[in-house]
Design an enzyme around this catalytic site. Structure first.
Site, mmCIF file in Angstrom:
data_model
loop_
_atom_site.group_PDB
_atom_site.id
_atom_site.type_symbol
_atom_site.label_atom_id
_atom_site.label_comp_id
_atom_site.label_asym_id
_atom_site.label_seq_id
_atom_site.Cartn_x
_atom_site.Cartn_y
_atom_site.Cartn_z
ATOM 1 N N CYS A 50 41.823 40.970 37.086
ATOM 2 C CA CYS A 50 42.142 42.395 36.915
ATOM 3 C C CYS A 50 42.097 43.136 38.244
ATOM 4 O O CYS A 50 42.701 44.207 38.382
ATOM 5 C CB CYS A 50 41.182 43.030 35.919
ATOM 6 S SG CYS A 50 39.439 42.919 36.393
ATOM 7 N N ARG A 52 42.650 41.477 41.435
ATOM 8 C CA ARG A 52 43.361 40.840 42.541
ATOM 9 C C ARG A 52 44.385 39.835 42.027
ATOM 10 O O ARG A 52 44.235 39.260 40.947
ATOM 11 C CB ARG A 52 42.383 40.144 43.496
ATOM 12 C CG ARG A 52 41.730 38.893 42.946
ATOM 13 C CD ARG A 52 40.817 38.231 43.980
ATOM 14 N NE ARG A 52 39.697 39.097 44.338
ATOM 15 C CZ ARG A 52 39.490 39.579 45.561
ATOM 16 N NH1 ARG A 52 40.314 39.267 46.553
ATOM 17 N NH2 ARG A 52 38.455 40.358 45.810
ATOM 18 N N SER A 116 34.325 41.437 46.419
ATOM 19 C CA SER A 116 34.491 41.984 45.077
ATOM 20 C C SER A 116 34.156 43.472 45.027
ATOM 21 O O SER A 116 33.478 44.000 45.910
ATOM 22 C CB SER A 116 33.592 41.240 44.081
ATOM 23 O OG SER A 116 33.962 39.888 43.989
ATOM 24 N N GLU A 121 28.725 39.983 41.857
ATOM 25 C CA GLU A 121 29.060 39.682 40.472
ATOM 26 C C GLU A 121 29.666 38.287 40.393
ATOM 27 O O GLU A 121 30.573 37.953 41.157
ATOM 28 C CB GLU A 121 30.025 40.722 39.907
ATOM 29 C CG GLU A 121 29.391 42.078 39.663
ATOM 30 C CD GLU A 121 28.294 42.030 38.612
ATOM 31 O OE1 GLU A 121 28.473 41.356 37.599
ATOM 32 O OE2 GLU A 121 27.255 42.670 38.825
ATOM 33 N N GLN A 127 36.486 32.642 37.801
ATOM 34 C CA GLN A 127 37.923 32.887 37.755
ATOM 35 C C GLN A 127 38.654 32.067 38.814
ATOM 36 O O GLN A 127 39.735 31.514 38.562
ATOM 37 C CB GLN A 127 38.195 34.379 37.949
ATOM 38 C CG GLN A 127 37.737 35.231 36.785
ATOM 39 C CD GLN A 127 37.692 36.715 37.117
ATOM 40 O OE1 GLN A 127 37.688 37.105 38.287
ATOM 41 N NE2 GLN A 127 37.662 37.557 36.104
ATOM 42 N N ALA A 198 31.292 53.532 21.324
ATOM 43 C CA ALA A 198 32.281 52.457 21.459
ATOM 44 C C ALA A 198 33.114 52.630 22.719
ATOM 45 O O ALA A 198 34.243 52.147 22.792
ATOM 46 C CB ALA A 198 33.185 52.412 20.232
ATOM 47 N N GLU A 200 33.573 52.561 27.162
ATOM 48 C CA GLU A 200 33.565 51.503 28.177
ATOM 49 C C GLU A 200 32.161 51.055 28.537
ATOM 50 O O GLU A 200 31.881 49.868 28.647
ATOM 51 C CB GLU A 200 34.291 52.012 29.434
ATOM 52 C CG GLU A 200 34.415 50.971 30.531
ATOM 53 C CD GLU A 200 35.179 51.487 31.729
ATOM 54 O OE1 GLU A 200 35.083 50.873 32.812
ATOM 55 O OE2 GLU A 200 35.873 52.521 31.608
ATOM 56 N N ALA A 202 29.428 51.285 26.735
ATOM 57 C CA ALA A 202 28.843 50.576 25.597
ATOM 58 C C ALA A 202 29.351 49.144 25.523
ATOM 59 O O ALA A 202 28.576 48.192 25.360
ATOM 60 C CB ALA A 202 29.168 51.323 24.304
#
Length: 427
Positions: A50, A52, A116, A121, A127, A198, A200, A202
């Site tokens: 998402c 790169r 990153s 992370e 990935q 509900a 982001e 959360a």
């Protein structure tokens, strides 16, 4: 080392640009298949997340294609034929590119999450491993990229062991789960989680909880549709908003992250259900909302552990300070491993070049030796002396270029020297 990388990241390209160059797994396979047809002698690995999309490519002997030539392989084939064709000139300002040693250092920095959005992370490493596995499966890698990617993974492991980069989390959801929740509960598999909200924040927190074992999940939100969608995504169940206090009776862990301007759990609300909870059973509440969703007085009740976003951000800031101090150490490891990787590939390439040069000259020697022996008459001893002399001559002629190639393999000038020798002697 003949290796290059071209790509775009969230540091340079906005999301409306990145989404045009975003690949799913099927798209990556398609792009690499097209690459193999266009550049059969050039290795390639395509990584797309998402944040790169990057194409790594390398070749031992053939010329590397230009950045403009590889641009079409950065465009997903799923784009509609009616969509205007993307032009390199229009988008090149969003792309960054690196050659040789800088390309290796960039790959190692990416694998180690030093490049990153959130330093340390671990998602990018997994990935990158998946991208490499796809390339291996399609036979689009070779000696150079195999060495580079395998060393990149080793570098990331070194940094995780020798520095605090991966052990210091700095995002609110990751700190909430790892530094707070797991200090109260040793395991989450047997705990009941109630999510109020509900959005982001959360969902991101819920993702970490699931990663660490949470299984029994309930979701309540004023929008029943959003609650149902989130529950379906993570294998949970939806709770009616008005039934949230009943759900809190059975909860071990409550995550509150709504946009409400008033507390959604008041002190009186909690007192009303407190006696229904099993005596001595701890309740962990994460209040991630601003304004706060939970009355602060609840944190004073027995067996209640209530933390606000300020508590989490204090830990985030502290972790970030500690992590930033580790960056020079991690960068030094990247530099060391990149130099070693460069030397390893250069030595291999030098050995291959020396072998090819020797075989080429030996073919010429053998042809000339046979021509000479067919034209003269001599005994076997004389023939052996002639063969020995020819061998010595070839070895002496090869000595200087061999030494030069071996010396150059320890530096950055090896590629140009090997290419020059191949062109000069046509091997």
């Amino acid at each position: 080392m003949p290796i290059r990388v071209i790509g775009l990241t969230n540091r340079i390209a906005p999301i409306e640009v990145r989404e045009q160059f975003s690949f799913n797994a099927v798209g990556v396979e398609d792009a690499l298949a097209r690459w193999r047809q266009a550049f059969p002698e050039v290795e390639a690995t395509l990584a797309s997340t998402c944040n790169r999309t990057e194409l790594y490519f390398a070749a031992e002997r053939s010329e590397l294609p230009s950045y403009e030539d590889v641009f079409p392989f950065l465009i997903p084939s799923r784009r509609s034929t009616s969509t205007p064709k993307l032009q390199f000139a229009e988008y090149q300002t969003y792309f960054q590119h690196f050659d040789e040693l800088n390309a290796i250092k960039h790959l190692f920095s990416v694998a180690s999450s030093l490049d990153s959005m959130i330093l340390g992370e671990p998602q990018i490493l997994s990935q990158l491993k998946r991208a490499y596995e796809i390339a291996v499966k399609l036979n689009s890698t070779g000696p150079i990229l195999n060495t580079a990617f395998q060393t990149a993974f080793k570098t990331a492991k070194r940094i995780s062991v020798e520095t605090e980069i991966f052990r210091r989390r700095v995002s609110v959801p990751s700190v909430a789960v790892v530094d707070f929740v797991l200090n109260i509960f040793e395991r989450l598999e047997d705990k009941t989680t109630l999510l109020l909200g509900a959005g982001e924040m959360a969902e991101e927190t819920l993702k970490y909880l699931v990663d660490y074992g949470a299984r029994t999940i309930s979701v309540a939100n004023r929008s029943a549709e959003k609650a149902q969608n989130l529950a379906d995504t993570w294998g949970g169940t939806r709770v009616e908003w008005n039934a949230r206090m009943d759900a809190l009776v059975d909860a071990d862990l409550a995550i509150c992250a709504t946009g409400a301007t008033e507390p959604i759990i008041s002190y009186e609300d909690y007192l009303g259900i407190e006696r229904k909870r099993k005596s001595g059973r701890p309740l962990f509440i994460l209040d991630l909302a601003v304004p706060r969703n939970v009355d602060a007085q609840i944190g004073e009740r027995p067996n209640v552990y209530l933390y606000s976003v300020d508590d989490l951000e204090a830990v985030c800031s502290h972790n970030k300070e500690l992590r930033d101090k580790e960056i020079p150490k991690a960068a030094k490891i990247v530099d060391e491993e990149a130099q070693k990787c460069m030397a390893d590939v250069n030595v291999r390439k030098s050995i291959d070049a020396i072998r090819a040069l020797r075989n080429s000259w030996n073919d010429v020697k053998q042809a000339e030796l046979e021509r000479l022996l067919n034209r003269i008459e001599c005994d076997d001893h004389t023939k052996e002396e002639i063969r020995y002399s020819f061998d010595r001559l070839v070895n002496k002629l090869l000595h200087s270029p061999t030494v030069s190639l071996r010396d150059a393999s320890q530096g950055e000038g090896e590629t140009k020297l090997v290419d020059a020798l191949r062109k000069l002697f046509r091997f």
